[in-house]
Design an enzyme around this catalytic site. Sequence first.
Site, mmCIF file in Angstrom:
data_model
loop_
_atom_site.group_PDB
_atom_site.id
_atom_site.type_symbol
_atom_site.label_atom_id
_atom_site.label_comp_id
_atom_site.label_asym_id
_atom_site.label_seq_id
_atom_site.Cartn_x
_atom_site.Cartn_y
_atom_site.Cartn_z
ATOM 1 C CE LYS A 205 -3.705 -2.050 2.835
ATOM 2 N NZ LYS A 205 -4.854 -1.873 1.935
ATOM 3 N NE ARG A 279 -10.641 -10.545 -1.581
ATOM 4 C CZ ARG A 279 -10.978 -9.683 -2.529
ATOM 5 N NH1 ARG A 279 -11.226 -10.120 -3.764
ATOM 6 N NH2 ARG A 279 -11.064 -8.396 -2.268
#
Length: 429
Positions: A205, A279
């Site tokens: 990020k 996920r």
Amino acid sequence: MSSLQVRLSASNPDSHWGSKAPVSFDSQSATIHLSGSDKDQIRSIRKAARLLDSIGIESVQLTDDWSLEQQWAFAGSFTTAKKQNHIQWVSDANQDKLSQMYQAMLFTRNLVNRTPEDIYPQSLANEVSQWLSTLAPQAVTVKTLVGEELQQAGWTGIYNVGRGSSRPPVLLELDYNPSGDANAPVAAALVGKGITFDSGGYSIKASEGMLTMKCDMGGAATVSGALGLAIMQGLNKRVKLFLCCAENLISGHAYKLGDILTYKNGMTVEIVNTDAEGRLVLADGLLAAGETGAGLIIDAATLTGAAVMALGGEYHALFGLDHQTQQKMQTYAEQEMEPVWPLPLENWHQEMCPSPYADTANSRPMKGGGAGGASNAAGFLSRFVPNQGQGWVHMDLAAAFNNTATNTMPAGATAQGIRTIARALLEAE
């Protein structure tokens, strides 16, 4: 410390305060002026609470005729990371319930707001276990799998996402069983994303996007706070809680782009984005939840930026293949005044992250996972739930955290969702 008395009024403020002033003052008290629908009034109370906090009011006493929802709205907006337990409730029949709700809110918020140095996978599991055990010492048992134990047990998502950190990943399984009967059926299972810090891994990020990533365990905190609230409200059914805890960091031992993970159900997953890690850990948690035979499975996660883009920062996104269960959750959220909104999920969403090398990829190789990213993530999760998704609901917590204060909420965690999930547990069959 003296407390400012705060009351409600349906009248307009005197003209010298301005026609749109949410609050007026006299020498001893503040008055919040309300108009419009119930929802409009709740929003006005939240704005007034933020105003009182912004001018340095440290402690308040709510007086006269406040409803439970009005008091709760004020408390959520007046309470900050630095100022807590500075509200005196109205002396009425709502006091005990408000105190329980406030305790669960503070636990949830404080857990999320703590630094990633303090809250890492094992400390997250420990703090949740200790708090819930304190609430029900005879009814709670705890099991944890840590580090290499996860790999050996086949929990490949949590293991691989967390193996790049020197602080090992953890799967917490907490069993709340008030009957004490080892054969009692599990009424509900909760699954929480517990990424205690998310660098993005090798799909790293940007600094400004990484700053708030201590909040990426907001799902774990939310389901834990909800279970605690339900216990305080008299939950008499067996519930299992699964927290999928890991730090997503970069090292020579971190998982990489192009890796393929094989899950316990045989599903193979190509890693096309190491920043789509939530996920991956939730897939393990959902498989574990499915093994309990629970009729209701709820997972909660700060999963996608796409949900925030779709709904902003005040609604959680709600997904389900079982539209009846999804509608029940939406009804509970409306009754508890915690905004949620359904986003699309169909079986074909499972096909939206294709891979030439595995059954599926964990995302699409483009920024944010491409169009429909929140639904595609939910579609990925649906591959790991039992009974074709019957009884399962996924909450993408778009409203879990504010990096800066808004005109209705303080900076930091919100704990929004704990009441809805607690209600679902109390109503579970």
